[in-house]
Design a protein around this motif. Sequence first.
Motif, mmCIF file in Angstrom:
data_model
loop_
_atom_site.group_PDB
_atom_site.id
_atom_site.type_symbol
_atom_site.label_atom_id
_atom_site.label_comp_id
_atom_site.label_asym_id
_atom_site.label_seq_id
_atom_site.Cartn_x
_atom_site.Cartn_y
_atom_site.Cartn_z
ATOM 1 N N ALA A 24 0.834 -1.207 0.000
ATOM 2 C CA ALA A 24 0.000 0.000 0.000
ATOM 3 C C ALA A 24 0.867 1.253 0.000
ATOM 4 O O ALA A 24 0.564 2.226 -0.700
ATOM 5 C CB ALA A 24 -0.934 -0.009 1.204
ATOM 6 N N ALA A 25 1.944 1.244 0.756
ATOM 7 C CA ALA A 25 2.832 2.410 0.805
ATOM 8 C C ALA A 25 3.594 2.575 -0.504
ATOM 9 O O ALA A 25 3.826 3.705 -0.948
ATOM 10 C CB ALA A 25 3.815 2.274 1.961
ATOM 11 N N ARG A 26 3.964 1.457 -1.127
ATOM 12 C CA ARG A 26 4.729 1.526 -2.379
ATOM 13 C C ARG A 26 3.963 2.263 -3.478
ATOM 14 O O ARG A 26 4.554 2.958 -4.304
ATOM 15 C CB ARG A 26 5.086 0.121 -2.838
ATOM 16 C CG ARG A 26 5.864 0.086 -4.119
ATOM 17 C CD ARG A 26 6.254 -1.336 -4.482
ATOM 18 N NE ARG A 26 7.275 -1.318 -5.478
ATOM 19 C CZ ARG A 26 8.578 -1.310 -5.242
ATOM 20 N NH1 ARG A 26 9.022 -1.319 -4.029
ATOM 21 N NH2 ARG A 26 9.444 -1.288 -6.229
ATOM 22 N N TYR A 27 2.646 2.097 -3.498
ATOM 23 C CA TYR A 27 1.839 2.769 -4.510
ATOM 24 C C TYR A 27 1.044 3.938 -3.953
ATOM 25 O O TYR A 27 0.718 4.866 -4.685
ATOM 26 C CB TYR A 27 0.900 1.758 -5.194
ATOM 27 C CG TYR A 27 1.672 0.722 -5.959
ATOM 28 C CD1 TYR A 27 2.295 1.051 -7.153
ATOM 29 C CD2 TYR A 27 1.819 -0.563 -5.475
ATOM 30 C CE1 TYR A 27 3.036 0.111 -7.850
ATOM 31 C CE2 TYR A 27 2.559 -1.511 -6.163
ATOM 32 C CZ TYR A 27 3.161 -1.162 -7.343
ATOM 33 O OH TYR A 27 3.906 -2.084 -8.038
ATOM 34 N N GLY A 28 0.747 3.915 -2.679
ATOM 35 C CA GLY A 28 -0.034 4.991 -2.074
ATOM 36 C C GLY A 28 0.738 6.292 -1.943
ATOM 37 O O GLY A 28 0.204 7.374 -2.203
ATOM 38 N N ILE A 29 2.001 6.203 -1.559
ATOM 39 C CA ILE A 29 2.806 7.414 -1.396
ATOM 40 C C ILE A 29 2.990 8.140 -2.732
ATOM 41 O O ILE A 29 2.782 9.353 -2.799
ATOM 42 C CB ILE A 29 4.147 7.084 -0.702
ATOM 43 C CG1 ILE A 29 3.879 6.706 0.754
ATOM 44 C CG2 ILE A 29 5.122 8.250 -0.792
ATOM 45 C CD1 ILE A 29 5.083 6.180 1.500
ATOM 46 N N PRO A 30 3.369 7.471 -3.826
ATOM 47 C CA PRO A 30 3.460 8.189 -5.098
ATOM 48 C C PRO A 30 2.131 8.788 -5.556
ATOM 49 O O PRO A 30 2.109 9.865 -6.150
ATOM 50 C CB PRO A 30 3.950 7.134 -6.088
ATOM 51 C CG PRO A 30 4.664 6.145 -5.266
ATOM 52 C CD PRO A 30 3.928 6.120 -3.962
ATOM 53 N N CYS A 70 7.284 8.598 -10.830
ATOM 54 C CA CYS A 70 7.719 8.317 -9.461
ATOM 55 C C CYS A 70 7.762 6.810 -9.199
ATOM 56 O O CYS A 70 8.722 6.304 -8.613
ATOM 57 C CB CYS A 70 6.791 9.018 -8.477
ATOM 58 S SG CYS A 70 7.342 8.932 -6.771
ATOM 59 N N ILE A 71 6.751 6.096 -9.630
ATOM 60 C CA ILE A 71 6.734 4.640 -9.453
ATOM 61 C C ILE A 71 7.847 3.994 -10.282
ATOM 62 O O ILE A 71 8.520 3.057 -9.821
ATOM 63 C CB ILE A 71 5.349 4.061 -9.803
ATOM 64 C CG1 ILE A 71 4.325 4.497 -8.741
ATOM 65 C CG2 ILE A 71 5.395 2.541 -9.923
ATOM 66 C CD1 ILE A 71 2.891 4.144 -9.068
#
Length: 142
Positions: A24-30, A70-71
């Motif tokens: 979730a953080a890997r995609y949520g933060i960007p 970003c990803i």
Amino acid sequence: MAHAAPAGGFARTPDVFNAKVHLAARYGIPVVLGLVYGYWAAANRRDGGPITGWNVLFGCVTAIAFIVLCIAVATFAPLLKRELHSAVKSGFAGASVGFLYSQTGESVLRSTALGLAVAAGIFLVFFYRYYTHEDGEGNRIR
């Protein structure tokens, strides 16, 4: 003795989050950063004027481009050597700041200078971090 220190002498802190939180953080933060970036770019472009459909479209397209880049940087930069890893991340940050500044109506030279200054500063920070936390092959040592 419950846990012995590794051979290098440094104990690693335990990971308190599970795989779902990391995903979730890997995609949520960007995504969150991209939405803020898109709004900021659109606000810079309209310069206090009325919000129009074209302004909203510009913000959405900018947000999507930022999220995708970003990803991509977060996914592929760690596969590179530490010098290139630092250069890719700092180049992305410098270009992002330079683009935001260019939307204020300032000259291209000032936007480029600010982007290069930000990229140089971030490169130094990232390179120092990777140089002190990785061996020559890119394996973590701490």
